[in-house]
Design an enzyme around this catalytic site. Structure first.
Site, PDB file in Angstrom:
ATOM      1  N   GLY A 124       0.838  -1.204   0.000  1.00 59.39           N
ATOM      2  CA  GLY A 124       0.000   0.000   0.000  1.00 59.39           C
ATOM      3  C   GLY A 124       0.864   1.241   0.000  1.00 59.39           C
ATOM      4  CB  SER A 126       1.183   4.195  -5.783  1.00 55.37           C
ATOM      5  OG  SER A 126       2.503   4.005  -6.189  1.00 55.37           O
ATOM      6  CB  SER A 158       0.229  -6.258  -7.330  1.00 52.47           C
ATOM      7  OG  SER A 158       0.630  -5.447  -8.399  1.00 52.47           O
ATOM      8  CD  GLU A 241       8.568  -1.926  -5.052  1.00 49.30           C
ATOM      9  OE1 GLU A 241       8.440  -1.656  -3.839  1.00 49.30           O
ATOM     10  OE2 GLU A 241       7.783  -1.532  -5.924  1.00 49.30           O
TER      11      GLU A 241
END
Lengths: 366, 329
Positions: A124, A126, A158, A241
């Site tokens: 969580g 953007s 996602s 990431e």
């Protein structure tokens, strides 16, 4: 310098290739398997094999393997198109960030199921008005009666529709400068007040979601690390990431198929294969540098730019090899349509170039 | 055509295309409406500019119509402009249908808006030359496509037709028809690119990050500037096609326009960020159409190769765009 793997690592790599090929055998699309291949059964198999949380301590379900061992396993699995998406976010970045910043209770509670392949995590970060400018995010976490109350909206999350947990970044001090007023939380997705709406992506699939938090109450101990200390924690998390092998391998399976059918007597095709193979090895070394802890802060920006731009080059090569008829339908056309996303998701190349300029080259900030 | 007249036609054609685009495919017959507007007379008076205006507006509005069939049919000298065209399957060979030694015609190709035309013109290899055969639509069977760009209205067709069931078109020059088609497609690709750049520019002016519009960042400006440069190059090549060099000029124009439009699609997607990667946002439909039209009548990659081959055979550089005082070659 000897670039060959020691025997036991090579054996592990071959085993992972075999497992990956078997898992991907029935899939018609093997691209982006780390972000679209959602398979809970395979996730549990990975857990049973000890291929999740590979480098984590044993007492939290990990296997205390080396980072290189994790590297060869993940590279092999993604290269085959094995469906990793159900566990990828947890294994890639949430596990490491909890190990670095979480409380002993959080680590003991959340890492074992992650390493067992039983849970899915979503990110969580953007928001509709905070994409590249992540520090402008507005989702609020307010302390009330010994709990945190969350109000706001996240996007591009996602698998939020099927995830068990969301790793949430929210504003805890609206009066502080933007970077200094954010904190991180663990959210259970079954908490009341969460609404998830899938978003269709450019290929027509929907792993992205929009998530609305409407007065969602989190326990006091949902906070991860320092209150208002998210930015520093997040910079490290984003290295996981951005700087990993996934950013190089998304369409490797498709590339290998195309390479096998390419006309090697055509000098243009042969040169392109040579360029792609050369670049692949260079980016792989950048990833390994990150993996073994020899990369400076911000280096993942270099790795992601090199890796994702190579993925786009591969999409072009595949299109050229397959010929224009392939652009009218099928797997190749899907890959070409998806390719622009590589340099957008997980930090756009423009933002990453800013990171390189400011953090690695010491250029003045805007 | 003077500037005022051109603007008038652009407004009319643009209005028609935007209306059809809003109504969706199948709701309107673009070709019939064009006829009513006096298209046939216009193409006689202004053969080049009429095609430029029509196809740029069609691209900008993302309309799929059989206007290309109309242009190709005219170039083939067909009186009946409603005849459909079986375009060759995109690929390494120029035509994908053939007349065998026994006279049978084996058809493999693509149709636009397939079901509407009663008769289909099929370019086919016959010995060392290419002929154009006319068959009835009923002789073709449809092959399912997986739908990369459903809205483009392409249908893949095949068929085998006995010699007594087709007729050959007298004096038809498929190469001339291909040139006309490529030129029209190059304009359509230019229209697609132009619209994508306008939309992306509009987006980065509106969208704010870091407390200012995205469009104020040079990284974003440069991506769009590069896309625009490609667009201008494609337009320049189209404008430089000489009346006595239409075959090669159209080939170059489609190569340049196809490459420019594909690059523009990628740059525009990049600057629109995650929004540009959603199904809801229109950009991917333009990206799909760009690739679909690039594939038709020679992709930019295939045409680039053809340009090189032609130059190697001629032993000198192409004339296109040469300075007036430059070498005559």
């Amino acid at each position: 310098m000897d670039f060959a793997w020691p025997d036991e690592i090579e054996a592990l790599r071959c085993e992972a290739l075999e497992v990956g090929r078997a898992a991907a055998a029935s899939l018609s699309i093997r691209e982006e398997s780390w972000v679209r291949g959602f398979d809970r059964d395979f996730s549990r198999q990975l857990g049973e094999r000890g291929w999740l949380g590979m480098t984590w301590p044993r007492e939290v379900g990990g296997h205390e393997r080396t980072a290189l061992e994790r590297f060869v396993v993940t590279e092999a699995l993604i290269s085959t198109g094995a469906p990793l998406a159900a566990t990828w976010v947890g294994d890639r970045q949430i596990g490491p960030t909890l190990l670095a910043n979480g409380s002993p209770e959080q680590i003991a509670r959340y890492l074992p199921p992650m390493a067992a392949g039983e849970v899915t995590w979503s990110l969580g970060m953007s928001e509709p008005d905070a994409g590249s400018d992540l520090a402008s995010l507005r989702t609020r976490a307010v302390e009330r009666d010994g709990a945190w109350v969350i109000e706001g909206q996240k996007v591009w999350t996602s698998f939020a529709a099927v995830a068990d947990h969301c790793y949430l970044v929210a504003r805890t001090d609206p009066d502080a400068p933007p970077h200094a007023g954010m904190s991180e939380f663990i959210v259970h997705m079954d908490a009341p007040g969460i609404t998830v709406a899938p978003i269709r992506d450019i290929t027509g699939e929907s792993h992205f979601c929009e998530v609305v938090f409407d007065g969602v109450v989190l326990p006091r101990d949902a906070l991860v690390g320092k209150e208002n200390g998210s930015w520093q924690q997040l910079m490290r998390q984003l290295e996981h990431e951005r700087g990993g092998i996934d950013r190089l391998m998304s369409n490797r399976a498709l590339y290998e198929d195309a390479r096998a059918t390419a006309d090697r007597s055509n000098p243009t095709a042969a040169q392109e294969i040579a360029a792609i193979e050369t670049m692949y090895r260079i980016v792989r070394l950048a990833v390994i540098r990150e993996v073994i802890g020899q990369a400076p802060p911000g280096f993942s920006a270099v790795t992601k730019i090199l890796g994702t731009e190579l993925e786009q080059r591969i999409a072009q090569f595949v299109a050229a090899t397959a010929g224009p008829a392939a652009m009218l339908d099928g797997r190749v056309s899907r890959a070409v349509v998806y390719a622009p996303a590589y340099t957008i998701q997980g930090g756009t190349s423009a933002i990453l170039r800013n990171v390189i300029g400011e953090r690695l080259l010491g250029l003045p900030r805007r | 055509m003077d500037a005022e007249t051109r603007e008038m036609y652009r407004k009319t054609l643009g209005g028609l295309m935007r209306r059809v685009g809003a109504e969706g495919a199948g709701e309107s017959d673009v070709v019939a409406e064009l006829r009513e507007l006096g298209w046939d007379e216009l193409t006689v008076e202004e053969p080049t500019e009429s095609v430029a205006l029509l196809f740029e507006e069609q691209g900008a509005a993302l309309v799929a119509s059989r206007a290309l069939d109309m242009v190709v049919a005219a170039a083939l000298g067909l009186d009946d402009r409603s005849v459909g065209i079986a375009y060759p399957e995109p690929g390494p060979t120029n035509v994908t249908s053939a007349i065998n030694d026994d006279g049978r015609l084996t058809i493999a190709g693509l149709l636009l808006g397939a079901s509407e035309a009663a008769e289909i013109a099929v370019p086919a290899q016959a010995g060392t030359g290419v002929v154009v055969a006319i068959v009835s639509r009923g002789a073709l069977s449809v092959v399912e496509m997986e739908g990369f760009d459903d809205a483009a209205g392409f249908t893949r067709v095949t068929g085998v037709v006995e010699a007594r069931h087709y007729r050959l078109l007298d004096g038809a020059a498929w190469a001339v028809a291909v040139a006309a088609g490529r030129r029209a497609l190059a304009h359509e690709l230019v229209g697609l690119a132009s619209h994508m750049i306008d939309r992306a520019a509009g987006y980065v002016i509106e969208r704010e990050q870091f407390g200012r519009p995205l469009g104020t960042f040079q990284a974003v400006q440069h991506r769009l500037a590069d896309a625009y440069t490609g667009l201008v190059a494609a337009r320049s090549v189209l404008a430089a096609i000489e009346p006595d060099d239409v075959l090669f000029g159209s080939l170059v124009a489609k190569a340049v326009a196809g490459r420019a439009a594909i690059r523009a699609a990628h740059s525009c997607t990049q600057v629109t960020g995650a929004i540009g990667c959603t199904w809801e946002y229109e950009l991917h439909r333009y990206l799909r159409r760009t690739h679909a039209l690039d594939a038709l009548l020679g992709s930019w990659r295939a045409l680039r190769k053809a340009i090189g081959q032609q130059m190697a055979e001629d032993g000198h550089a192409a004339r296109l765009g040469s300075a007036p005082e430059g070498p005559a070659a």
